[in-house]
Design an enzyme around this catalytic site. Structure first.
Site, PDB file in Angstrom:
ATOM      1  N   SER A 221       0.825  -1.212   0.000  1.00  0.00           N
ATOM      2  CA  SER A 221       0.000   0.000   0.000  1.00  0.00           C
ATOM      3  C   SER A 221       0.861   1.265   0.000  1.00  0.00           C
ATOM      4  CB  SER A 221      -0.948  -0.043   1.201  1.00  0.00           C
ATOM      5  OG  SER A 221      -1.968   0.910   1.087  1.00  0.00           O
TER       6      SER A 221
ATOM      7  N   ASP B 106      10.415   5.155 -10.017  1.00  0.00           N
ATOM      8  CA  ASP B 106      10.049   5.678 -11.333  1.00  0.00           C
ATOM      9  C   ASP B 106      10.781   6.967 -11.670  1.00  0.00           C
ATOM     10  OD1 ASP B 106       8.409   3.567 -11.814  1.00  0.00           O
ATOM     11  OD2 ASP B 106       6.531   4.681 -11.830  1.00  0.00           O
TER      12      ASP B 106
ATOM     13  N   LYS C  89      -0.539  -4.283  -3.344  1.00  0.00           N
ATOM     14  CA  LYS C  89      -1.843  -3.731  -2.961  1.00  0.00           C
ATOM     15  C   LYS C  89      -1.952  -2.337  -3.581  1.00  0.00           C
ATOM     16  CE  LYS C  89      -4.749  -2.392   0.961  1.00  0.00           C
ATOM     17  NZ  LYS C  89      -4.818  -0.956   0.616  1.00  0.00           N
TER      18      LYS C  89
END
Length: 427
Positions: free
Chosen positions: A308, A319, A333
């Site tokens: 999460s 990224d 998740k």
């Protein structure tokens, strides 16, 4: 007759409720009607009477034939729990006590004695007293077995022990504990206080190289991270050459706290985007200028217990090319839950969005694959509060040792050439 009347009333309520619910959903989606019609058929006007009749029939069978008599209130609550729980593993109905518990767990503070406890071998043991808490000041120790709280025997009732230790600040509670090596039992009279729970710990691994562990994300996590990095800078007057951020076994928590931590190490760019059915469920969160470690190399430790909000942080830093991920594939998740209070004092925790990393990828059911993948299941993170004279953390935790090696290599490369982020990110 009473049973049939009750069943008929329930069926009528269900039909009316479902009709109203369907109308509410249509109203929320009215602005997107053209797009919605293009991708799925129009919803039905209401719940068919056959389905309401099925519920009523099952309800009547349970009331009449089940081996034990079931209270009407308990049966309806079970029906509600089952309805919500069947949606996905992360949605749930919460009664008033469960709602209070989830609020306390995200606030970062609560009124009590300040003990982390665990159910183990049929008893409740002290995992550790929280620093500065009434329990620590009174002298409770890790491993103490809690036998009795006030006049109630505890046994292995972990939830009951937690509930009894909490209470209004200033009130008294008596804990009876059994300690290895001590004769009999020991009693502690504690005065409850507001206990601050900090999910962030830090230490220096080597001169210039810091280590930061976040165990969960609460409302105080972002502030705790800032304080921890200030301590690392104080302990390393020559400056931080790099930082290991440990998110292993971090199950997540407050979304905004995770976003704030990612923002601590990014100067700009998207951190996370989310998409859902309602306008509130669709959002984008961006980084603001300022990097707490001034661009020093960063390595993030993750494993199958990182989920999460942990994955939001790790995904954003990966990224943007800001951090190297080391460890094992994360949990996967990729959904956001909203806790919605209900009129009777409980709440429903409902999945309302699916989120995406800055590159536009969904990790739901897939997780994040680290840049440096370690083999095997791995061991739990080593305890930072080791006894005096214990080996250093890098000797007791193989993952930390690998992360430090990767951090040193990344630090050496950054001195030769700047790290370039080559991924295509969401504009």
């Amino acid at each position: 007759m009473r049973s049939r009347t009750l069943v008929a009333l329930i069926a009528g309520v269900i039909l009316g409720f479902c009709g109203a619910l369907t109308g509410g959903v249509l109203a929320d989606r009215s602005s997107d009607a053209a797009r919605a019609d293009a991708v799925r058929p129009a919803p039905r006007a209401g719940l068919p009477w056959q389905e309401a009749s099925l519920f009523a029939e099952v309800y009547e069978r349970i009331k009449r034939d089940y081996v034990d008599e079931v209270d009407d209130h308990a049966l309806m609550e079970k029906a509600v729990r089952g309805m919500v729980a069947a949606l996905d593993p992360h949605s749930a109905y919460l009664d008033s006590e469960e709602f209070d518990e989830i609020r306390l767990s995200t606030m970062g503070s609560y009124p009590g004695v300040g003990i982390e406890v665990v159910a183990e071998d049929g008893v409740v043991r002290v995992l550790r007293p929280i620093e500065g808490s009434p329990a620590q000041q009174a002298g409770l120790l890790p491993g103490d077995e809690i036998v009795r709280i006030d006049d109630a025997d505890i046994g292995a009732d972990l939830a009951g022990a937690i509930a009894r230790m909490r209470g209004a600040s200033g009130s008294l509670v008596t804990l009876t504990v059994r300690r290895d090596g001590a004769p009999g039992v020991i009693q502690y009279a504690l005065r409850r206080a507001q206990v601050e729970v900090h999910s962030v710990t830090q230490q220096s691994l080597e001169p210039g190289y810091g280590y930061l562990r976040i165990s969960s994300f609460s409302e105080t996590t972002a502030q705790d991270v800032s304080r921890a990095i200030l301590r690392l800078k104080r302990d390393n007057p020559g400056g931080l050459k790099g930082l290991v951020l440990d998110l292993r076994n971090n199950p997540g928590g407050v979304l905004e706290a995770g976003v704030a931590v990612a923002d601590d190490f990014l100067d700009s760019g998207v951190i996370v985007t989310a998409d859902g059915r309602t306008p509130e469920a669709r959002f984008r969160m961006d980084a603001t200028p300022g990097d707490l470690i001034d661009g020093a190399p960063l390595v993030v430790l993750v494993n199958g217990g990182s989920a999460s909000a942990s994955e939001i942080v790790a995904g954003a830093l990966k990224d943007h090319g800001r951090a190297l991920l080391v460890g094992r594939r994360t949990y996967g998740k990729g959904s956001v839950q909203t806790v919605m209070p209900l009129s009777h004092g409980g709440a429903v925790k409902l999945t309302t969005s699916r989120y995406f990393t800055p590159s536009g990828a969904s990790i739901h059911g897939k997780g994040l694959v680290p840049d440096v993948v370690e083999e095997g299941p791995g061991l739990p993170p080593a305890d930072l509060l080791a006894a005096k004279g214990s080996p250093p953390l890098t000797a007791r935790d193989e993952d930390v040792r690998v992360a430090l090696g990767a951090l040193k290599q990344r630090s050496a490369q950054s001195r030769v050439t700047p790290v370039l982020a080559t991924r295509a990110l969401v504009p």
